[in-house]
Design a protein around this motif. Structure first.
Motif, mmCIF file in Angstrom:
data_model
loop_
_atom_site.group_PDB
_atom_site.id
_atom_site.type_symbol
_atom_site.label_atom_id
_atom_site.label_comp_id
_atom_site.label_asym_id
_atom_site.label_seq_id
_atom_site.Cartn_x
_atom_site.Cartn_y
_atom_site.Cartn_z
ATOM 1 N N THR A 201 -32.009 40.928 -53.643
ATOM 2 C CA THR A 201 -32.349 42.127 -52.887
ATOM 3 C C THR A 201 -33.438 41.868 -51.844
ATOM 4 O O THR A 201 -33.679 42.712 -50.982
ATOM 5 C CB THR A 201 -32.827 43.250 -53.824
ATOM 6 N N TYR A 202 -34.094 40.693 -51.924
ATOM 7 C CA TYR A 202 -35.174 40.378 -50.982
ATOM 8 C C TYR A 202 -34.576 39.990 -49.640
ATOM 9 O O TYR A 202 -33.665 39.166 -49.567
ATOM 10 C CB TYR A 202 -36.039 39.254 -51.548
ATOM 11 N N TRP A 203 -35.105 40.559 -48.552
ATOM 12 C CA TRP A 203 -34.538 40.338 -47.220
ATOM 13 C C TRP A 203 -35.080 39.087 -46.539
ATOM 14 O O TRP A 203 -34.546 38.652 -45.520
ATOM 15 C CB TRP A 203 -34.813 41.541 -46.323
ATOM 16 N N TYR B 244 -34.385 33.189 -47.309
ATOM 17 C CA TYR B 244 -35.602 33.870 -47.747
ATOM 18 C C TYR B 244 -36.831 33.390 -46.965
ATOM 19 O O TYR B 244 -37.901 33.982 -47.075
ATOM 20 C CB TYR B 244 -35.830 33.641 -49.240
ATOM 21 N N HIS C 97 -38.397 36.310 -45.199
ATOM 22 C CA HIS C 97 -39.543 36.226 -44.290
ATOM 23 C C HIS C 97 -39.336 34.974 -43.440
ATOM 24 O O HIS C 97 -39.818 33.894 -43.752
ATOM 25 C CB HIS C 97 -40.846 36.149 -45.095
ATOM 26 N N GLN D 120 -37.604 34.937 -56.027
ATOM 27 C CA GLN D 120 -36.717 35.597 -55.084
ATOM 28 C C GLN D 120 -35.425 36.036 -55.777
ATOM 29 O O GLN D 120 -34.726 35.223 -56.372
ATOM 30 C CB GLN D 120 -36.361 34.657 -53.924
ATOM 31 N N ASP D 121 -35.138 37.353 -55.675
ATOM 32 C CA ASP D 121 -33.817 37.824 -56.101
ATOM 33 C C ASP D 121 -33.027 38.230 -54.860
ATOM 34 O O ASP D 121 -33.541 38.206 -53.733
ATOM 35 C CB ASP D 121 -33.906 38.944 -57.134
ATOM 36 N N PRO E 84 -41.199 32.849 -48.511
ATOM 37 C CA PRO E 84 -41.096 34.200 -49.088
ATOM 38 C C PRO E 84 -42.449 34.840 -49.396
ATOM 39 O O PRO E 84 -43.374 34.193 -49.875
ATOM 40 C CB PRO E 84 -40.292 33.963 -50.361
ATOM 41 N N GLU E 85 -42.507 36.146 -49.127
ATOM 42 C CA GLU E 85 -43.664 36.944 -49.506
ATOM 43 C C GLU E 85 -43.454 37.603 -50.858
ATOM 44 O O GLU E 85 -44.358 38.242 -51.387
ATOM 45 C CB GLU E 85 -43.928 38.003 -48.434
ATOM 46 N N VAL E 86 -42.234 37.485 -51.410
ATOM 47 C CA VAL E 86 -41.889 37.992 -52.738
ATOM 48 C C VAL E 86 -41.534 36.797 -53.612
ATOM 49 O O VAL E 86 -40.762 35.924 -53.203
ATOM 50 C CB VAL E 86 -40.696 38.964 -52.664
ATOM 51 N N HIS E 87 -42.115 36.755 -54.805
ATOM 52 C CA HIS E 87 -41.893 35.602 -55.675
ATOM 53 C C HIS E 87 -41.765 36.045 -57.130
ATOM 54 O O HIS E 87 -42.558 36.867 -57.584
ATOM 55 C CB HIS E 87 -43.068 34.618 -55.540
#
Length: 342
Positions: free
Chosen positions: A131-133, A120, A135, A128-129, A123-126
């Motif tokens: 489905t996150y590609w 991950y 960073h 993280q699941d 990560p820019e998504v928090h």
């Protein structure tokens, strides 16, 4: 089952070998001990259900007899290790993964890849699941580990899609517990060693970056659940309780009773600022959730380190010398005759 565990002499690998033996499985441990510790598996050498093969899996994976499952854990995992061994890290993630996959395919065995939350990146998504590609900087200093694991995941999925292999992928978040190398450069082992010795705790950055810490027994239960299932993954394995690095430092000081100070240093390049897993998939598909809280797990870890003053002394020597990358002189060697030819 008869399970081949690559990297079985390491921190996680040795705990997995022990848990498999405890439930009645046979284990073939493959390791070249470039980062693993022979002392981790010495207690198993007299067990007829345990076989040790000293091998670099990036060159070959040879196991005699039947194989029902392969757990591919072999890889340098701490930043000092993979920064010191960049080409070896890429080799074990690529050639080593394919060799382990071929072993599983030959035996029509279940294959589980131990991947990492490092896929991950920062990560820019928090949180993280799966489905996150991610960073990830593909040419940064951490890329040799990050991209090796990302390639290993792609290779594992290709074997499943195109070869019909029974594969699964777990993404492991920060894990801690007994048998961590005291000078492996990871935050828990570093803090515990420094606190027990009364040395300043080294915090990089402002200490506000977060991590989620899973006790090793919980993590191993998750890997075993994946071995026993046909779930393809990827599946996050980690404890979703999120702490700042500064909060972890304060907790370690409290549990050790240390009066050491906390010192701040510049944050390393590409060091993730946030990290917390979403574990709904592990819960729903594997029936897995972590059970050991951070305070309980840290107490167990502190006790384990406190019983090894010689290792702490060796670790401090390495830390002061800036050599957070290898085995200490205190690590015992296995007698030659116990090592099977690779």
């Amino acid at each position: 089952m008869r399970v081949a565990v690559t990297g079985g002499g390491g921190f996680l690998g040795s705990h997995l070998c022990e848990a498999l033996l405890r439930r009645g499985d046979e284990v073939v441990c493959l390791d070249d001990f470039s980062t693993g510790n022979p002392a981790n598996i010495t207690p198993f050498l007299g067990n007829p259900a345990f076989e040790l093969v000293r091998a670099d899996v990036s060159r070959s994976v040879d196991v005699g007899g039947r194989v029902d499952a392969v757990a591919h854990l072999a890889s340098p995992a701490s930043p000092p290790d993979y920064l010191r061994r960049p080409l070896q890290t890429l080799a074990v993630g690529s050639r080593g993964t394919e060799n382990a996959l071929r072993l599983a395919a030959r035996h029509e065995a279940r294959f589980v890849l131990a991947s990492t939350s490092e896929v991950y990146g920062d990560p820019e998504v928090h949180p993280q699941d799966e489905t996150y590609w991610g960073h990830v900087n593909p040419v940064g200093p951490r890329s040799v580990y990050d991209e090796a694991k990302r390639f290993a995941e792609a290779l594992t999925q290709a074997y499943r899609s195109h070869c019909g292999a029974n594969t699964g992928i777990v993404r492991i978040f920060n894990t801690y517990g007994p048998r961590m190398r005291p000078h492996d450069g990871r935050v828990v082992s570093s803090f515990v060693v420094q606190a027990l010795a009364g040395e300043p705790l080294t915090v990089y950055g402002d200490g506000k970056q977060t991590r989620s810490f899973c006790y090793v027994d919980d993590l191993v239960r998750g890997i075993m659940a994946m071995l026993d299932d046909d779930e393809p993954g990827p599946v996050n394995l980690g404890n979703p309780v999120e702490l700042t690095v500064f909060e972890l430092a304060e907790l370690v000081l409290d549990l050790t009773g240390s009066r050491a100070e906390i010192q701040f240093h510049p944050l390393p390049v590409d060091d993730p600022t946030r990290r917390r897993p979403v574990i709904a998939r592990a819960s729903e598909r594997l029936g897995w959730v972590p059970e050991v809280g951070i305070e309980d797990g840290l107490r167990r870890t502190v006790r384990w380190f406190a019983d090894r003053p010689a290792d702490i002394a060796a670790a401090l020597t390495a830390i002061r010398g800036g050599q957070l990358d290898g085995g200490s002189a205190a690590e015992p060697r296995l007698p030659g005759p116990t090592l099977a030819a690779s």
